[in-house]
Scaffold this active site. Structure first.
Site, PDB file in Angstrom:
ATOM      1  N   GLU A 107     -10.785  -9.125   3.290  1.00 44.88           N
ATOM      2  CA  GLU A 107     -10.178  -8.466   3.798  1.00 44.88           C
ATOM      3  C   GLU A 107     -10.348  -8.439   5.188  1.00 44.88           C
ATOM      4  OE1 GLU A 107      -6.853  -6.300   1.930  1.00 44.88           O
ATOM      5  OE2 GLU A 107      -6.837  -5.504   3.561  1.00 44.88           O
ATOM      6  N   ARG A 156      -9.144   8.281  -1.553  1.00 34.52           N
ATOM      7  CA  ARG A 156     -10.456   8.462  -0.406  1.00 34.52           C
ATOM      8  C   ARG A 156     -11.439   9.482  -0.629  1.00 34.52           C
ATOM      9  NH1 ARG A 156      -8.535   6.932   5.368  1.00 34.52           N
ATOM     10  NH2 ARG A 156     -10.690   8.126   5.935  1.00 34.52           N
ATOM     11  N   GLY A 167       1.257  -1.788   3.981  1.00 30.82           N
ATOM     12  CA  GLY A 167       1.598  -0.021   4.107  1.00 30.82           C
ATOM     13  C   GLY A 167       2.248   0.608   4.779  1.00 30.82           C
ATOM     14  N   HIS A 168       2.128   0.872   5.719  1.00 30.08           N
ATOM     15  CA  HIS A 168       2.711   2.440   6.860  1.00 30.08           C
ATOM     16  C   HIS A 168       4.015   2.005   7.314  1.00 30.08           C
ATOM     17  CE1 HIS A 168       3.214   4.929  10.461  1.00 30.08           C
ATOM     18  NE2 HIS A 168       2.508   5.233   9.689  1.00 30.08           N
ATOM     19  N   GLU A 214      -8.301   0.423  -3.000  1.00 30.43           N
ATOM     20  CA  GLU A 214      -9.755   0.809  -2.135  1.00 30.43           C
ATOM     21  C   GLU A 214     -10.104   1.821  -1.884  1.00 30.43           C
ATOM     22  OE1 GLU A 214      -6.313  -0.006   1.446  1.00 30.43           O
ATOM     23  OE2 GLU A 214      -8.342   0.809   2.370  1.00 30.43           O
ATOM     24  N   ASN A 269       1.008  -1.178  -0.167  1.00 27.79           N
ATOM     25  CA  ASN A 269       0.003   0.183  -0.409  1.00 27.79           C
ATOM     26  C   ASN A 269       0.696   1.374  -0.048  1.00 27.79           C
ATOM     27  OD1 ASN A 269      -1.189   2.425   1.394  1.00 27.79           O
ATOM     28  ND2 ASN A 269      -3.088   1.031   1.507  1.00 27.79           N
ATOM     29  N   HIS A 299      -3.977  -4.169   7.763  1.00 23.82           N
ATOM     30  CA  HIS A 299      -3.905  -3.394   8.805  1.00 23.82           C
ATOM     31  C   HIS A 299      -3.256  -3.275   9.488  1.00 23.82           C
ATOM     32  CE1 HIS A 299      -5.137   0.549  10.470  1.00 23.82           C
ATOM     33  NE2 HIS A 299      -6.157   0.907   8.821  1.00 23.82           N
ATOM     34  N   GLY A 300      -2.135  -2.451   9.970  1.00 22.04           N
ATOM     35  CA  GLY A 300      -1.253  -2.467  11.141  1.00 22.04           C
ATOM     36  C   GLY A 300      -0.501  -3.208  10.944  1.00 22.04           C
ATOM     37  N   HIS A 347      -5.477   4.102  -1.695  1.00 20.70           N
ATOM     38  CA  HIS A 347      -6.550   4.152  -1.362  1.00 20.70           C
ATOM     39  C   HIS A 347      -7.080   5.635  -1.837  1.00 20.70           C
ATOM     40  CE1 HIS A 347      -9.445   4.176   2.902  1.00 20.70           C
ATOM     41  NE2 HIS A 347     -10.248   4.680   1.295  1.00 20.70           N
ATOM     42  N   ASP A 361      -0.210   5.018  -0.177  1.00 23.07           N
ATOM     43  CA  ASP A 361      -0.910   5.512   0.102  1.00 23.07           C
ATOM     44  C   ASP A 361       0.074   6.945   1.347  1.00 23.07           C
ATOM     45  OD1 ASP A 361      -2.738   3.844  -0.559  1.00 23.07           O
ATOM     46  OD2 ASP A 361      -4.433   4.297   1.735  1.00 23.07           O
ATOM     47  N   HIS A 362       1.116   6.410   1.551  1.00 20.64           N
ATOM     48  CA  HIS A 362       1.809   6.865   2.874  1.00 20.64           C
ATOM     49  C   HIS A 362       2.825   8.116   2.279  1.00 20.64           C
ATOM     50  CE1 HIS A 362      -0.848   6.779   5.333  1.00 20.64           C
ATOM     51  NE2 HIS A 362      -0.796   5.801   5.467  1.00 20.64           N
ATOM     52  N   THR A 421      -7.144   6.975   9.721  1.00 24.67           N
ATOM     53  CA  THR A 421      -6.888   5.560   8.648  1.00 24.67           C
ATOM     54  C   THR A 421      -8.328   4.818   9.424  1.00 24.67           C
ATOM     55  OG1 THR A 421      -5.818   3.844   8.776  1.00 24.67           O
ATOM     56  CG2 THR A 421      -5.095   4.340  10.389  1.00 24.67           C
ATOM     57  N   THR A 422      -8.530   3.981   8.460  1.00 24.29           N
ATOM     58  CA  THR A 422      -9.697   3.448   8.722  1.00 24.29           C
ATOM     59  C   THR A 422      -9.690   1.919   9.714  1.00 24.29           C
ATOM     60  OG1 THR A 422      -9.146   2.441   6.127  1.00 24.29           O
ATOM     61  CG2 THR A 422     -10.898   1.152   6.938  1.00 24.29           C
ATOM     62  N   ARG A 475       4.263  19.061   1.548  1.00 23.96           N
ATOM     63  CA  ARG A 475       5.107  19.833   1.005  1.00 23.96           C
ATOM     64  C   ARG A 475       4.124  20.243  -0.283  1.00 23.96           C
ATOM     65  NH1 ARG A 475      10.252  21.971   2.633  1.00 23.96           N
ATOM     66  NH2 ARG A 475       9.593  21.684   5.012  1.00 23.96           N
ATOM     67  N   ARG A 482      -7.067  12.754   0.552  1.00 21.75           N
ATOM     68  CA  ARG A 482      -5.935  12.912   1.848  1.00 21.75           C
ATOM     69  C   ARG A 482      -4.651  12.894   1.328  1.00 21.75           C
ATOM     70  NH1 ARG A 482      -7.465  10.243   7.002  1.00 21.75           N
ATOM     71  NH2 ARG A 482      -9.883  11.571   6.559  1.00 21.75           N
ATOM     72  N   HIS A 483      -4.472  11.318   0.684  1.00 22.88           N
ATOM     73  CA  HIS A 483      -2.861  11.147   0.255  1.00 22.88           C
ATOM     74  C   HIS A 483      -3.071  11.121  -1.737  1.00 22.88           C
ATOM     75  CE1 HIS A 483      -5.227   7.657   1.147  1.00 22.88           C
ATOM     76  NE2 HIS A 483      -4.621   7.219   2.439  1.00 22.88           N
TER      77      HIS A 483
END
Ligand code: PXP
Length: 252
Positions: free
Chosen positions: A155, A49, A220-221, A74, A11, A198-199, A47, A13-14, A104-105, A22, A53-54
């Site tokens: 999932e 959203r 992802g994160h 996503e 993922n 997730h996580g 994802h 996203d980040h 986050t979700t 920036r 936001r990302h």
């Protein structure tokens, strides 16, 4: 002992979160996707959203056009997102609950209470050849509800397990893992393809990766965070190695 290849979906996203901090175009999430694929990612998840936001629309367009591996789009189950997915035709669409105020979700879709608004959306995406997964809590009744909604994939939300890991709470860790394992077995028995995510991080991925029914993990994160220190390619390779080791029943 599970031997089949378990797919790793990365993922990105980040990477977009950092870019957007920036303005401008750097770092480019599409470049991150290419690097993740070169390092062994089996698929890319992004994802889009509602508040953008990302990931942004242009990112999804480029990913859908350029990726050489499956794209997992996503999204919230809204008319806007379904229309976009039908136009971009990603390999998969993962439907998630989405609240503007969340960081986050925060949990899986509530599908047990008869969420029939999902049914036509799942059907429309499926008819377009998009593989639909529902992001849900690891629970037997939820597996049955997913089956009734005719989604091919679920999932399983691993966030609560990861919180227990972070707290070092062995009783909760064991309980959460058991919940995930039971849902995976039950769901697979009903004919669902089982994913999880997730996580998840290097220190928590093993026990989930070891569950034989889980065909794919989406992470992802932790990968993007680790990439700051070791680079994205190495972060992906290390995660891949931890998954493979867990599946083969050895320490990473
Ligand atoms: N799966 C789903 C459905 C998610 O919403 C997320 C977070 O976007 C992930 C997997 C990946 O979670 P994380 O970024 O914590 O690895």
């Amino acid at each position: 002992m599970p031997s089949s290849h378990q797919r790793l979906g990365v993922n990105i996203d980040h990477v977009a979160t950092v870019r957007n901090a920036r303005g401008g175009a750097y770092p480019d999430p599409v470049r991150a996707a290419r690097e993740a694929v070169a390092a062994g990612a089996d698929g890319i998840t992004a994802h889009l959203r509602e508040d953008r936001r990302h990931i942004r629309d242009a990112d999804m367009e480029t990913l859908a056009r350029e990726l050489t591996v499956p794209l997992n789009f996503e999204m919230a189950a809204t008319d806007e997102m379904v229309a976009l997915a039908l136009r971009l035709r990603p390999h998969a669409a993962c439907l998630v609950p989405e609240k503007r105020e969340e960081r986050t979700t925060e949990g899986g879709l509530d599908i047990v209470g008869g969420h029939d608004h999902l049914r036509p959306r799942i059907a429309a995406l499926g008819a377009a050849g998009i593989r639909v997964s529902l992001f849900v809590e690891p629970d037997r009744a939820v597996m049955e509800a997913a089956r009734r909604l005719e989604a091919p994939v679920v999932e399983l939300h691993t966030g609560t397990y990861c919180e227990a890991m972070a707290a070092g709470d062995r009783t909760r860790i064991a309980a959460e893992l058991a919940r995930i394992a039971q849902a995976a077995t039950h769901g697979a028995g009903l004919g669902l393809e089982i994913h999880a995510g997730h996580g998840l991080a290097l220190d928590s991925v093993g026990p989930v990766a070891a569950l034989p029914e889980i065909a794919e993990l989406n992470i992802g994160h932790a990968l993007i965070g680790e990439a700051i220190f070791v680079g994205l390619a190495r972060a992906v390779r290390d995660m891949r190695a931890a998954m493979d080791a867990a599946r083969q029943g050895r320490a990473a």
